[in-house]
Design an enzyme around this catalytic site. Structure first.
Site, PDB file in Angstrom:
ATOM      1  N   ARG A 187     -24.552   1.313 -10.054  1.00 22.36           N
ATOM      2  CA  ARG A 187     -23.350   2.123 -10.237  1.00 22.36           C
ATOM      3  C   ARG A 187     -22.472   1.666 -11.388  1.00 22.36           C
ATOM      4  NH1 ARG A 187     -21.580   5.282  -5.776  1.00 22.36           N
ATOM      5  NH2 ARG A 187     -19.811   5.772  -7.117  1.00 22.36           N
TER       6      ARG A 187
ATOM      7  N   HIS B 287     -41.370 -15.848  -1.916  1.00 18.86           N
ATOM      8  CA  HIS B 287     -41.830 -14.475  -2.098  1.00 18.86           C
ATOM      9  C   HIS B 287     -42.284 -13.904  -0.749  1.00 18.86           C
ATOM     10  CE1 HIS B 287     -42.475 -11.440  -5.278  1.00 18.86           C
ATOM     11  NE2 HIS B 287     -43.203 -10.867  -4.339  1.00 18.86           N
TER      12      HIS B 287
ATOM     13  N   HIS C 243     -32.842 -14.982 -11.134  1.00 15.61           N
ATOM     14  CA  HIS C 243     -34.029 -14.762 -11.966  1.00 15.61           C
ATOM     15  C   HIS C 243     -33.680 -13.708 -13.016  1.00 15.61           C
ATOM     16  CE1 HIS C 243     -38.698 -14.272 -12.070  1.00 15.61           C
ATOM     17  NE2 HIS C 243     -38.177 -13.951 -13.236  1.00 15.61           N
TER      18      HIS C 243
ATOM     19  N   THR D 205     -41.762  -7.130  -9.910  1.00 17.84           N
ATOM     20  CA  THR D 205     -41.392  -8.415  -9.337  1.00 17.84           C
ATOM     21  C   THR D 205     -42.507  -9.399  -9.658  1.00 17.84           C
ATOM     22  OG1 THR D 205     -40.683  -9.556  -7.303  1.00 17.84           O
ATOM     23  CG2 THR D 205     -42.467  -7.933  -7.092  1.00 17.84           C
TER      24      THR D 205
ATOM     25  N   HIS E 119     -31.320  -6.744 -13.102  1.00 17.94           N
ATOM     26  CA  HIS E 119     -30.534  -7.226 -11.954  1.00 17.94           C
ATOM     27  C   HIS E 119     -29.582  -8.318 -12.450  1.00 17.94           C
ATOM     28  CE1 HIS E 119     -34.183  -9.647 -12.029  1.00 17.94           C
ATOM     29  NE2 HIS E 119     -34.880  -8.711 -11.402  1.00 17.94           N
TER      30      HIS E 119
ATOM     31  N   GLU F  28     -34.805 -19.199 -12.436  1.00 14.07           N
ATOM     32  CA  GLU F  28     -36.239 -19.009 -12.575  1.00 14.07           C
ATOM     33  C   GLU F  28     -36.542 -17.894 -13.562  1.00 14.07           C
ATOM     34  OE1 GLU F  28     -37.409 -18.330  -8.496  1.00 14.07           O
ATOM     35  OE2 GLU F  28     -37.184 -16.157  -8.700  1.00 14.07           O
TER      36      GLU F  28
END
Length: 239
Positions: free
Chosen positions: A18, A190, A43, A100, A50, A70
């Site tokens: 947003r 993970h 990450h 990912t 992100h 990372e």
């Protein structure tokens, strides 16, 4: 007890959908610590879909627990890590176009490259972890590359766990034994979640740290972030 490092990438994903600063990823990092997390993981990827590069110093400036950055050690990532000096850097071989992380390093083929990268970060006093599949040979060659820890890529464990926990854990136990034999610390991450986490750390109690993000944010939609972190900390108690 295995430490919980909360990966806050998914919080940044919601923010970025947003624009603006809601939710606030810096506040989220502080809150995760306040709720009991012993580390914060980010990450950053080159497309900044992100966590953004600008988030990293803002987070580093306010947290007091271990900070883990990372990513794939391209030049701009190396510069970011050195400038922000986390406790740990985790080297992940993710290409720019992957959704990912989906594989560990081939530490045989990339051993000299990884050795060179580890030397750069060690010269700055930063602990190095290498993301690997649960293959003893890959763990052994990661040790020869000079890392301090390996992080076992646990998607395969999560996939098989629902049908056969014993089968799921077997290759991870073998890889974890090799890590111990090589004098390496052990991380895992993970697709670890509330259902499969305790079995992992109970079977491999020398796991130093798990890094969990997606499952925590999914559970927090129903349980709230504080209750979710407490639930994950409870699963890290060896039964």
């Amino acid at each position: 007890m295995t430490r919980l490092s909360v990966n806050i990438n998914k919080i940044a994903t919601i923010r970025n959908a947003r624009g603006g600063n809601n939710p606030d990823v810096v506040k989220a990092a502080v809150d995760c610590e306040r709720f009991g997390a012993q580390g914060i993981t980010v990450h950053p990827r080159p497309d900044q879909r992100h966590i953004r590069y600008a988030d990293v110093p803002a987070i580093k400036s306010v947290i007091s627990t271990e900070f883990n950055i990372e990513g794939n050690p391209i030049d701009q990532f190396i510069k970011l890590v050195i400038e922000n000096h986390p406790a740990q850097v985790t080297l992940v071989p993710d290409a720019e176009n992957v959704l990912t992380s989906n594989a560990g390093w081939d530490t045989i083929r990339n051993k000299q490259y990884l050795k060179d990268i580890c030397k750069i970060f060690h010269s700055e006093g930063i602990r190095c972890s290498i993301f690997v599949d649960p293959v003893p040979e890959m763990v052994e060659n990661a040790a020869e590359a000079g890392c301090d820890r390996v992080e076992l890529y646990t998607q395969a464990y999560a996939d098989v766990f629902t049908t056969s926990p014993e089968k799921a854990i077997a290759p991870y136990y073998a890889a974890a034994l090799k890590a111990k034999e090589c004098g390496l610390g052990l991380n895992a991450g993970h697709d670890l979640n509330l259902e499969n986490l305790n079995y992992f750390v109970t079977t491999i109690p020398w796991t130093d740290e798990v890094s969990i993000g997606h499952a925590i944010i999914c559970d927090a939609l129903y349980m709230g972030l504080e209750n979710t972190i407490k639930a994950y900390l409870d699963r890290l108690v060896v039964r």
